[in-house]
Structures are given as structure tokens and as C-alpha cells.
Design an enzyme around this catalytic site. Structure first.
Site, PDB file in Angstrom:
ATOM      1  N   GLU A   1       7.189  38.862  -3.481  1.00  0.00           N
ATOM      2  CA  GLU A   1       6.579  39.296  -4.756  1.00  0.00           C
ATOM      3  C   GLU A   1       5.525  38.338  -5.273  1.00  0.00           C
ATOM      4  OE1 GLU A   1      11.026  40.071  -5.783  1.00  0.00           O
ATOM      5  OE2 GLU A   1       9.926  38.707  -4.503  1.00  0.00           O
TER       6      GLU A   1
ATOM      7  N   ASP B   1      12.869  39.589  -3.573  1.00  0.00           N
ATOM      8  CA  ASP B   1      14.112  39.006  -4.100  1.00  0.00           C
ATOM      9  C   ASP B   1      15.315  39.861  -3.732  1.00  0.00           C
ATOM     10  OD1 ASP B   1      12.708  36.929  -5.158  1.00  0.00           O
ATOM     11  OD2 ASP B   1      12.769  37.640  -7.223  1.00  0.00           O
TER      12      ASP B   1
ATOM     13  N   ASP C   1      17.923  40.879  -5.406  1.00  0.00           N
ATOM     14  CA  ASP C   1      18.610  41.700  -6.403  1.00  0.00           C
ATOM     15  C   ASP C   1      18.083  43.135  -6.351  1.00  0.00           C
ATOM     16  OD1 ASP C   1      16.116  41.438  -7.517  1.00  0.00           O
ATOM     17  OD2 ASP C   1      16.753  40.146  -9.163  1.00  0.00           O
TER      18      ASP C   1
ATOM     19  N   GLU D   1      16.098  44.724  -8.319  1.00  0.00           N
ATOM     20  CA  GLU D   1      14.663  44.824  -8.591  1.00  0.00           C
ATOM     21  C   GLU D   1      13.865  44.534  -7.322  1.00  0.00           C
ATOM     22  OE1 GLU D   1      12.435  46.198 -11.679  1.00  0.00           O
ATOM     23  OE2 GLU D   1      14.547  45.660 -11.819  1.00  0.00           O
TER      24      GLU D   1
ATOM     25  N   TYR E   1      18.464  30.902  -5.681  1.00  0.00           N
ATOM     26  CA  TYR E   1      18.014  32.041  -6.478  1.00  0.00           C
ATOM     27  C   TYR E   1      18.607  31.977  -7.885  1.00  0.00           C
ATOM     28  CZ  TYR E   1      16.506  36.783  -7.502  1.00  0.00           C
ATOM     29  OH  TYR E   1      15.889  37.881  -8.066  1.00  0.00           O
TER      30      TYR E   1
ATOM     31  N   ARG F   1      18.742  34.262 -10.389  1.00  0.00           N
ATOM     32  CA  ARG F   1      19.328  35.439 -11.043  1.00  0.00           C
ATOM     33  C   ARG F   1      20.633  35.763 -10.324  1.00  0.00           C
ATOM     34  NH1 ARG F   1      13.700  37.307 -11.031  1.00  0.00           N
ATOM     35  NH2 ARG F   1      12.886  37.098 -13.139  1.00  0.00           N
TER      36      ARG F   1
ATOM     37  N   HIS G   1      25.573  36.290  -5.442  1.00  0.00           N
ATOM     38  CA  HIS G   1      25.082  35.412  -4.384  1.00  0.00           C
ATOM     39  C   HIS G   1      25.725  34.047  -4.547  1.00  0.00           C
ATOM     40  CE1 HIS G   1      21.571  38.144  -5.548  1.00  0.00           C
ATOM     41  NE2 HIS G   1      22.178  38.691  -4.519  1.00  0.00           N
TER      42      HIS G   1
END
Length: 752
Positions: A9, A77, A79, A81, A272, A274, A317
Site C-alpha cells: 500500500e 497489510d 488485516d 482492509e 504490525y 493493528r 497476529h
């Protein structure tokens, strides 16, 4: 190996990954989402997506690179999203369904190599879950925002997750307003250490009678208890606990914390950011344990494994930790460095021994039935406290039962019960997490949304002062004194605005499910079930939208929601006095509406920290007695008139061409003496002034301001702003970097 294209991203993330993968890999960034959802069919819940106009050149570059590549890796990523971004890339770039999808918890060489050895394909269950969340937020946001704008004065919009968060803040404020603060007299003694009496008194006579009994008293130690204790380190950070701790220890907002964490992650410095997992990899635990042993000694090592309560939680995670525990300092600015230090020391502490603490409790007898208790705490082995946390030590002197002990003084002080504490961003995140509302990636967005919409503001008050009565027994005499104490400080706390209170009341009255905590938490669980392929996306949306749409339709017949309150009548004119909320917030109104009487009513702002429901007639009369704005304060030394005024962006001083925001002063009470230094500081910030073009020394350094809005450019650091001529200033403005404008034309594609 042939040519490989890796798509992530973020350009920052791309740069870090490219360093590790080598010359056979090209790493490009999608720069976030390349498509937006613009329309939802309310019957089928099909979503219409369109290319983000600002991403057209990015997509063109990605298409060209994809065409030339032998193999493509989607590395967004890990997740929901990120999974959705990978799916959008497959759709727009027309990639095959078996395109390799790789995920990793950290950006390190070993993690990337391991990910490339174990690719998968895009997980469409996770994509469906993300689509369901976006669809829900879009449906609620569009329908609900339209209703609140019509029905609630000053309302901008309403959101599915932000609304319960706003309700929490409003309900806390209502609890504070209802709180009846009572006082008692608490007694403490100075025996060379502090000790507190085990009884409070309600009245002055009771206090003085007690203290008089202690004149010349012989105090004896009745009991001494010493006990060993331990203190364990906290688990490693999840997204929520990181935001809570960064707010508490560093004063960071949720948004600042997440921005700093994202930069650290993209630079390969932390895992990560999140996540709601407490897990740590075996390699990370071994690395941290080894570091502790080498740097602090074997007795400081205690290996621990942490388990996440909800094994099926989204983004389960690893916890947040450094990628290299030996790196003591990291980050490109002060925010990142301070957050990295917090993350590193928290993670390191998890693999360190418990702190050993000796506690001592001493009971001191008096000639009355009441006793004093002194508490001491001493660290006998610091353990994890060596790197994280602290204990305030308080060592008591050696004492034995039966020892006589002298009181230097005994103080009985009036103590008011404290109302419930207002939320900070950190404590609100903690509460939302406890209720199951929102997810790691959404907390910062929630905090930002409720504040930028003007529904919540951060308090700035250091508190007010009040008189406190204190009785002191010293040298055989009891004296009575009045001391000043601050109370009610709200600096950094989240306070609902009058508009925020009004919107929350409207939603509670008319959209109970939207602001119901359990209902909102259950939606999060349903989204998890979709991600696990245990619930159909369309069924979930249909079950939600049917009842919600009925509430929307029913609300059309509701009268405009104002909560206007008649406070009473003006004793001089007999006119009615109301407390109301308008588009700019709460206000006091003297007289009826102009349409009804033909006479314009008088207005005044609500007193600070008062709402429509809590303001009294007496307070309203004081507000109406304030001078009318704008008001002339007088003339500055250079003859310019200084005027105090209030505008849509808050109170300000108007002095000639200058508008000076008033942050620490009230426009109704500010004096000429207060205003003159503000004017002089503003005037001094102008290094040069040629009318439409000026050189100003701003908060981020000197810059050139040109005609029109947002027309400015910074002056290079190596240039002395005092030497810049008008011609050079014009040249700076002419050559300033141009922002990319979005084209008006849009191309849409429909996907299910």
C-alpha cells in the site's frame, strides 16, 4: 529468478521491503485503496465501485509493471482492509485469481523470505467481511446523517461506531452533572511518615472534639506487619493498549500514536501495529530473553507466553514489539522515538522477572476508638522495573509493637467526594475495547471523527479554586485555617459540546440500536463470523438494514429536535428566557422568535461547561448582562482599534487587517491590557508586508503568504527571511509545488 513485482500500500513500506528482497524484485505501492465504494443497492446490497481519480497514474504504472513481470505478489497489510486492497488490485489490474498473496507480521528479511515461501490467494471471506463493514457504515452514515441534519440543529453527520462512543462521553458528563459532591474531614498524622486515620468525620464539632482528645496523647505502635509481594509485568502491546498507554504516559492522541506506529512499522522497526493479539513468536521471546540475560543478568530473565483471550479475533497476529530488540533508539522524529521506546521497553519487560516488593503496615493506637495506619513499600529486587514502570518507594523507620511514637502534627482536612472521571482518549479506547465496540484499526478514526465534527472537544481548564477548611493539631494547639485547592480540572479530557449532547439525545430517543452498546458489539462479532465463513454477508446486511430502515422512515415524522428549555422570565422586561442549541452550539435567548413577535430576540452564549439541561435562570441572566459582541476594547499604542468578537471558528481580536484567535481569554471579559500584547506579538510575526503579499514567521517557520486562501509557500531554511524582497516572494509563490487536482469525470464499474 525472473522478474518479480511486489505490490504494497505504502511507498515507505515499498522502500523498506525492496532493500531486503534484492534486485530480482520490484516493489511498488498502490498508495492505499485504488477504488471507492460509491453506491449500494439497498435490495441486493451490491456495491458499485469507481476508480479513485487520484490513483489513475498509480494504476497506469502498476498495469505496466504487471505486464512486464513474470510473477506478481500481493503484499498489502494482513488485516481485512489489506485483504480488500489486494482484491481490488486483482480486479482493476485483471490479475488471475491464483495470484500470490503474502502476509508478514514484520518487515524483516527472514519474515519476507518466509512469506514468499508460503504464499496463498486472496481470502474472499475476509474481503466479504470488509465489504460488509464498509456497506454498513455507508448505509448508516448516509441515511442517518440526512436525518440528523434535518432534525438536529448544528448536526453535520452521524456514524455507526462513532455514535455509541459519543453516547459514552455524554452519559459520563450527565453523571458528573447529577453528582452531589459531599465532603467529610479526613485525618492524617505526621509521625516521621504519613499515616491515615481509619475514620472520617462529618462536622466541625466532631473534628475539633477528636483533635482535642489527642492533645498530649501518648501514641503507641499496636501492630507491625511486613509481607513480601510481587509485581508482574503487563502483557505486550495490542493496538488498544498501546493507544491507552501512549495517551497516559506520553500525552499522545490516538491519531498521533497510530501515525507514529505506522511509520515505525513501514520502516521495518516494529511488528504490525493493528492487532488485538498478545502472542509473541518463539524467535522474538528467545531474542528478548537472551538480550535480558546479556545486559542485566540471568536472574532478570523469566520467559513468558501470552495468550489472546479471543482466539478468533480479527487481526490475531503477533503483539506489537520491536523487530530487533537490541536496537535501543529508532524513529525519524521525537514522536516515533518516544513511542518506539515505549513499545521496546514494554516488550522487553514481558521476558523479565517479577519485581519483589516488601510492604509494611503499621497500626498506631490513639486514646480514642480510632487508629492511624501507615503503609510502606520498598523494592527488594527491581526485576522488570529495571526497564519499564516504577513503584514509589516509601520506607518506614524500624518499629516494634509497644514503641511510643511522636506525632509532629495531625491535620483534619475537608475532602470532597470526586465525581466520575471524564474520559481521555486513552480511557475511552479502553472502554470501547471492553464493550467490544470497534476494532484496532478504527479507534483512532473514532476519536478524530467525534472531535472534527464538533460533537466533542478537549478540555483546556486547569480547574477552579475553592476554600477548604483544615484543622491542625501541633505543639498542643488546635488551629483552624482556610486553604485554597484546585478542583474540576478537565485539561485533555473529552467533553461533549451542546450539539454533541443534542445529537446523542436524538439518537437515544429515536435510533436505540445504533447507540446500543451490545447491539454495536454484536455487529462486530457478525463481521468476524463473515471473515470465518460462518455467516453470509447479504443475510447479515439484510437483518440489520430492515429494522434500521424502518426507524429511518419513522423518524421523518419527528419534529425538529432542539431540547429548548424555558428557564423563566426576565425580571426587568418580563420576556421569556430560553436555553437552546443552534448550528454554532448552545445559547441563551431572551424573547420569542422574530417570526412570531416581529421583534428580534437577544442572544448570549451558554456559560462554560453548562448545557441546555443544567444552566439556571440566574446564570442565564448573568450571560445576558455580558456586553454585546463585537465590542471595542480601546486603541493600541499605534492608534489601531482593538475589537473583541466571536466568529464561526471561535472568539478573536480584530485589529485592522489582523484577526487574532483568542485561546486563553474570554471575548466578553478580555481587557485592553490583556489584548495589547497579543496584538504586538501578531504584528511582530510579520517580517514584511507589501499588502497582498507578506512574509510571516509562523509556528513552523517563516513563509510567504499571497492573495487568496491557502496561497502560501515556506521559505527555504538556508534563506534569511528578512533579506527576501517582494520580487523574490512573488517568485516563491509562482514556483510553489502544485497539488494534484481530481478530475471531474469518473468511471464506475459494478461488482458484487
Amino acid at each position: 529468478m525472473g522478474k518479480n513485482l511486489v505490490i504494497v500500500e505504502s511507498p515507505a513500506k515499498a522502500h523498506t521491503i525492496e532493500k531486503y528482497l534484492g534486485k530480482d524484485f520490484t516493489v511498488l505501492a498502490s498508495v492505499g485503496h485504488i477504488r471507492k465504494d460509491t453506491k449500494v443497492d439497498k435490495n441486493t446490497f451490491d456495491v458499485t465501485y469507481e476508480i479513485d481519480p487520484g490513483h489513475k497514474s498509480v494504476i497506469a504504472d502498476l498495469k505496466k509493471a504487471a505486464k512486464d513481470a513474470d510473477k506478481i505478489w500481493l503484499a498489502t497489510d494482513e488485516d481485512r482492509e489489506g485483504e480488500a486492497i489486494s482484491w481490488h488490485l486483482c480486479e482493476v489490474l485483471k490479475l488471475p485469481k491464483d495470484t500470490a498473496r503474502i502476509t508478514f507480521h514484520e518487515i524483516t528479511k527472514s519474515a519476507l523470505e518466509d512469506a514468499i515461501k508460503n504464499p496463498r490467494t486472496v481470502d474472499m471471506n475476509m474481503v466479504s467481511s470488509q465489504q460488509a463493514r464498509q456497506t454498513l457504515d455507508m448505509l448508516v452514515g448516509f441515511d442517518l446523517s440526512g436525518i440528523v441534519r434535518k432534525k438536529v440543529p448544528g448536526a453535520v453527520s452521524a456514524g455507526r461506531v462513532q455514535s455509541p462512543a459519543l453516547r459514552l462521553i455524554v452519559e459520563r458528563e450527565q453523571a458528573i452533572e447529577k453528582f452531589a459532591s459531599k465532603f467529610t474531614y479526613k485525618v492524617s498524622g505526621d509521625f516521621g511518615f504519613n499515616a491515615n486515620l481509619d475514620h472520617d468525620f462529618d462536622t466541625e464539632p466532631d473534628v475539633t472534639a477528636f483533635l482535642n482528645q489527642l492533645i498530649g496523647a501518648d501514641f503507641k505502635v499496636e501492630n507491625v506487619e511486613t509481607a513480601p509481594g510481587t509485581r508482574k509485568p503487563a502483557p505486550p502491546f495490542t493496538t488498544a493498549s498501546m493507544q491507552i498507554e501512549a495517551n497516559s504516559k506520553l500525552g499522545f492522541s490516538a491519531r498521533t500514536t497510530m501515525q507514529a506506529a505506522q511509520s515505525l512499522y513501514q520502516a521495518g522497526l516494529i511488528t504490525y501495529h493493528r492487532t488485538d493479539s498478545l502472542n509473541l513468536s518463539k524467535q522474538a521471546i528467545a531474542s528478548m530473553a537472551s538480550y535480558v540475560e546479556q545486559n542485566y543478568g540471568k536472574n532478570y530473565v523469566k520467559v513468558r507466553n501470552f495468550k489472546t483471550k479471543d482466539a478468533s479475533a480479527q487481526e490475531a497476529h503477533e503483539a506489537i514489539r520491536p523487530t530487533d530488540i537490541a536496537r535501543e533508539v529508532a524513529g525519524k522524529n521525537d514522536y516515533e522515538k518516544r513511542l518506539y521506546h515505549l513499545i521496546r521497553t514494554r516488550a522487553l519487560a514481558t521476558q523479565m522477572a517479577d519485581a519483589q516488593i516488601a510492604t509494611t503496615n503499621v497500626t498506631i493506637g490513639t486514646p480514642t476508638p480510632y487508629k492511624f495506619t501507615g503503609k510502606g513499600e520498598v523494592i527488594t529486587f527491581d526485576g522488570f522495573l529495571k526497564v519499564y514502570g516504577r513503584v514509589k518507594e516509601n520506607e518506614l523507620p524500624k518499629m516494634s509493637v509497644g514503641d511510643s511514637i511522636h506525632a509532629n502534627s495531625i491535620v483534619a482536612k475537608q475532602s470532597y467526594a470526586k465525581p466520575p472521571a471524564r474520559y481521555t482518549e486513552g480511557s475511552l479506547v479502553k472502554k470501547l475495547e471492553e464493550l467490544g465496540i470497534g476494532r484496532p484499526s478504527t479507534y483512532a478514526t473514532i476519536m478524530t471523527a467525534i472531535q472534527t465534527r464538533g460533537y466533542v472537544e478537549r478540555g483546556e481548564s486547569e480547574g477552579e479554586e475553592r476554600d477548604i477548611i483544615a484543622f491542625t493539631l501541633q505543639d498542643g494547639k488546635v488551629t483552624r485555617d482556610t486553604i485554597r485547592e484546585k478542583y474540576g480540572a478537565n485539561k485533555g479530557k473529552l467533553l461533549p459540546t451542546p450539539i454533541g449532547e443534542l445529537i446523542s439525545g436524538f439518537l437515544v430517543d429515536n435510533f436505540k440500536n445504533i447507540v446500543d452498546y451490545k447491539f454495536t458489539a454484536n455487529i462486530e462479532k457478525d463481521l468476524d463470523l463473515i471473515a470465518e465463513a460462518k455467516l453470509d454477508r447479504v443475510k447479515m446486511l439484510r437483518d440489520f438494514y430492515g429494522p434500521f430502515n424502518n426507524e429511518v422512515l419513522a423518524s421523518e415524522g419527528i419534529e425538529r429536535y432542539n431540547n429548548a428549555r424555558l428557564l423563566g422570565h426576565d425580571p426587568e422586561t418580563g420576556k421569556a428566557i430560553y436555553a437552546k442549541v443552534g448550528k454554532n452550539g448552545g445559547f441563551i435567548q431572551l424573547g420569542e422568535n422574530e417570526k412570531e413577535t416581529g421583534e428580534k430576540p437577544r442572544f448570549a452564549p451558554l456559560p462554560k461547561r453548562k448545557s441546555v439541561k443544567t444552566v439556571t435562570l440566574e446564570q442565564a441572566l448573568k450571560q445576558l448582562a455580558l456586553p454585546v459582541l463585537p465590542r471595542l476594547l480601546g486603541k493600541a499604542k499605534d492608534g489601531a482599534e482593538i475589537i473583541a468578537a466571536a466568529g464561526p471558528f471561535g472568539p478573536y481580536l480584530k485589529v485592522g487587517k489582523y484577526n487574532i484567535p483568542l485561546k486563553d481569554f474570554d471575548p466578553y471579559t478580555i481587557t485592553l491590557e490583556d489584548a495589547e500584547p497579543l496584538y504586538e506579538a501578531k504584528r511582530d510575526s510579520y517580517i514584511a508586508d507589501w499588502g497582498e503579499i507578506q512574509i510571516i514567521n509562523g509556528a513552523y517557520g517563516p513563509y510567504v503568504k499571497g492573495p487568496g486562501r491557502r496561497n502560501f509557500v515556506r521559505i527555504p531554511k538556508d534563506v534569511d527571511p528578512k533579506t527576501v524582497t517582494k520580487e523574490q516572494a512573488e517568485e516563491y509563490l509562482a514556483n510553489k509545488p502544485k497539488k494534484t487536482r481530481r478530475p471531474a469525470k469518473r468511471r464506475a464499474t459494478k461488482k458484487k
